[in-house]
Design an enzyme around this catalytic site. Structure first.
Site, short mmCIF file in Angstrom:
data_model
loop_
_atom_site.label_atom_id
_atom_site.label_comp_id
_atom_site.label_asym_id
_atom_site.label_seq_id
_atom_site.Cartn_x
_atom_site.Cartn_y
_atom_site.Cartn_z
N ARG A 248 0.86 -1.18 0.00
CA ARG A 248 0.00 0.00 0.00
C ARG A 248 0.90 1.23 0.00
O ARG A 248 1.94 1.25 0.67
CB ARG A 248 -0.88 0.04 1.25
CG ARG A 248 -2.06 -0.91 1.21
CD ARG A 248 -3.11 -0.47 0.19
NE ARG A 248 -4.28 -1.33 0.17
CZ ARG A 248 -4.44 -2.36 -0.67
NH1 ARG A 248 -3.52 -2.66 -1.56
NH2 ARG A 248 -5.55 -3.07 -0.62
N GLU A 277 -3.81 7.33 -4.86
CA GLU A 277 -4.12 6.78 -6.19
C GLU A 277 -5.42 7.37 -6.74
O GLU A 277 -6.35 7.60 -5.98
CB GLU A 277 -4.25 5.25 -6.08
CG GLU A 277 -2.92 4.63 -5.68
CD GLU A 277 -3.03 3.14 -5.37
OE1 GLU A 277 -4.10 2.55 -5.58
OE2 GLU A 277 -2.03 2.59 -4.90
N HIS A 295 -1.36 0.17 -9.88
CA HIS A 295 -1.97 -0.75 -8.90
C HIS A 295 -2.62 -1.95 -9.61
O HIS A 295 -3.84 -2.12 -9.55
CB HIS A 295 -2.98 -0.01 -8.03
CG HIS A 295 -3.35 -0.76 -6.77
ND1 HIS A 295 -3.74 -0.14 -5.61
CD2 HIS A 295 -3.39 -2.09 -6.49
CE1 HIS A 295 -4.01 -1.04 -4.69
NE2 HIS A 295 -3.80 -2.24 -5.20
C1 8YV Z 1 -6.93 -4.98 -5.84
C2 8YV Z 1 -5.38 -5.15 -3.84
O1 8YV Z 1 -6.46 -4.14 -6.85
O2 8YV Z 1 -6.25 -7.14 -2.96
C3 8YV Z 1 -5.78 -6.04 -2.73
O3 8YV Z 1 -5.59 -5.64 -1.57
O4 8YV Z 1 -4.76 -4.19 -3.65
C4 8YV Z 1 -5.71 -5.53 -5.22
O5 8YV Z 1 -5.72 -6.89 -5.40
C5 8YV Z 1 -7.87 -4.16 -5.07
O6 8YV Z 1 -8.23 -4.71 -3.85
C6 8YV Z 1 -9.11 -3.97 -5.90
O7 8YV Z 1 -10.03 -3.31 -5.21
#
Ligand code: 8YV
Length: 329
Positions: A248, A277, A295
């Site tokens: 993150r 983002e 991302h």
């Molecule tokens: C996805 C992510 O892009 O799973 C996660 O925590 O960061 C990614 O796999 C995101 O959650 C989509 O909303």
């Protein structure tokens, strides 16, 4: 809230009776099922529409379905007095107020395991790209520099390096296993040492950074990890060190990172995640030793289908018997 929906009803009226709310954009498969199978309604994004919707329906909402990017934040959760469960698409759930949910006994599900390999693959792609300067070399060819300037400058060796994993969870572990295949020596820092791990443990992020050539950030987001990689960690990594972040943006102090990269205090960085983002600091976009991704770590057809299936399995399970398949731990 009324208990019957009429054919002429405005979208918000169709919500009556289902109690399932989509918060923010979600994966298209999940979204389609939410509408067709569950009669869910999406919370309006615009403040006015949202306010009007909540004024009418807030008390009827039992289940919120969200993505890891948007989540159910402090303010929204406070409005949802009857909220019973949160179904999160994604392994990360830092956009949701986990403490409030815990206090109110609201369980949360996420989508672990199914995305581990793809996220770890992305970390490896960034690792190889940044160290071997693959994207920079591609730009070099496209600009015609190979013809006019000659050979591309030498990069650094990616195999056999010392690599630190910050956060040795499922994804961190998968990255470490891949790096072993490249003959790398792995060290790690975690909230606590991982029982049975053969990798050497460092007491802090700073000590880890000081001991390795490359620091890979795989720690969960959330209040506990905000700014874990700050200027002292980046200084410890040094001008020949590299940072990879697939976790993150909040885990890294982005201002400190930009300052270090601009000043040449860091060898390079590979980033899939950012503090705000989809905004990416302009200063990073000017640097050739930085690889920037939007991302996308879990973004493959197969993995997103698996994530969608697991999200819907959690929702169905909760509706069936009040349990979640993959509650957050
Ligand atoms: C996805 C992510 O892009 O799973 C996660 O925590 O960061 C990614 O796999 C995101 O959650 C989509 O909303």
């Amino acid at each position: 809230m009324t208990n019957s929906a009429s054919a002429e009803a405005a979208p918000s009226d169709q919500f009556a009776g289902t109690g399932i709310l989509q918060v923010g954009p979600v994966n298209p498969t999940v979204q389609a099922a939410l509408v067709s199978e569950f009669g869910a309604v999406r919370l309006p994004d615009d403040p006015e529409g949202r306010e009007a919707f909540l004024g009418e329906h807030a008390n009827g909402i039992r289940i919120a379905v969200c993505s890891g990017k948007v989540g159910v934040d402090t303010g929204l959760m406070r409005r949802l007095d009857s909220l019973e469960a949160i179904i999160n698409f994604g392994v990360g759930y830092d956009a949701t107020d986990v403490d409030q949910a815990a206090e109110r006994g609201i369980p949360i599900s996420n989508t672990p395991d199914v995305l581990t390999d793809c996220v770890a693959d992305t970390a490896m792609a960034l690792y190889l790209d940044v160290l071997r300067r693959i994207s920079a070399a591609d730009r070099y060819v496209r600009r015609g520099d190979w013809e006019t300037k000659g050979n591309f400058p030498l990069a650094v060796r990616a195999s056999g390096r010392k690599v630190g994993i910050l956060g040795l969870g499922r994804i961190g572990g998968a990255i470490a296993r891949r790096l072993e295949g490249f003959g790398c020596e792995i060290q790690y820092h975690n909230r606590r040492p991982v029982e049975g791990s053969a990798y050497s443990y460092q007491q802090s992020a700073e000590e880890l950074a000081g001991a390795v050539d490359v620091l890979v950030v795989a720690a969960a987001g959330g209040p506990a990890s905000v700014g874990l990689v700050g200027s002292s960690v980046l200084e410890a990594l040094g001008s020949e060190g590299y940072l990879i972040n697939i976790a993150r943006g909040s885990v890294v102090d982005e201002d400190a990172l930009v300052a270090a990269l601009v000043a040449g205090g860091l060898g390079g960085a590979g980033l899939d995640v950012f503090a705000d983002e989809p905004r990416v600091p302009a200063a990073l976009q000017d640097l050739d030793n930085v690889v920037l991704l939007p991302h996308l770590a879990s973004g493959t057809v197969e993995t997103r289908a698996d994530m969608a299936e697991l999200t819907l399995a959690n929702l169905r399970s909760y509706l069936d018997d009040g349990t979640l398949v993959t509650p957050i731990s």
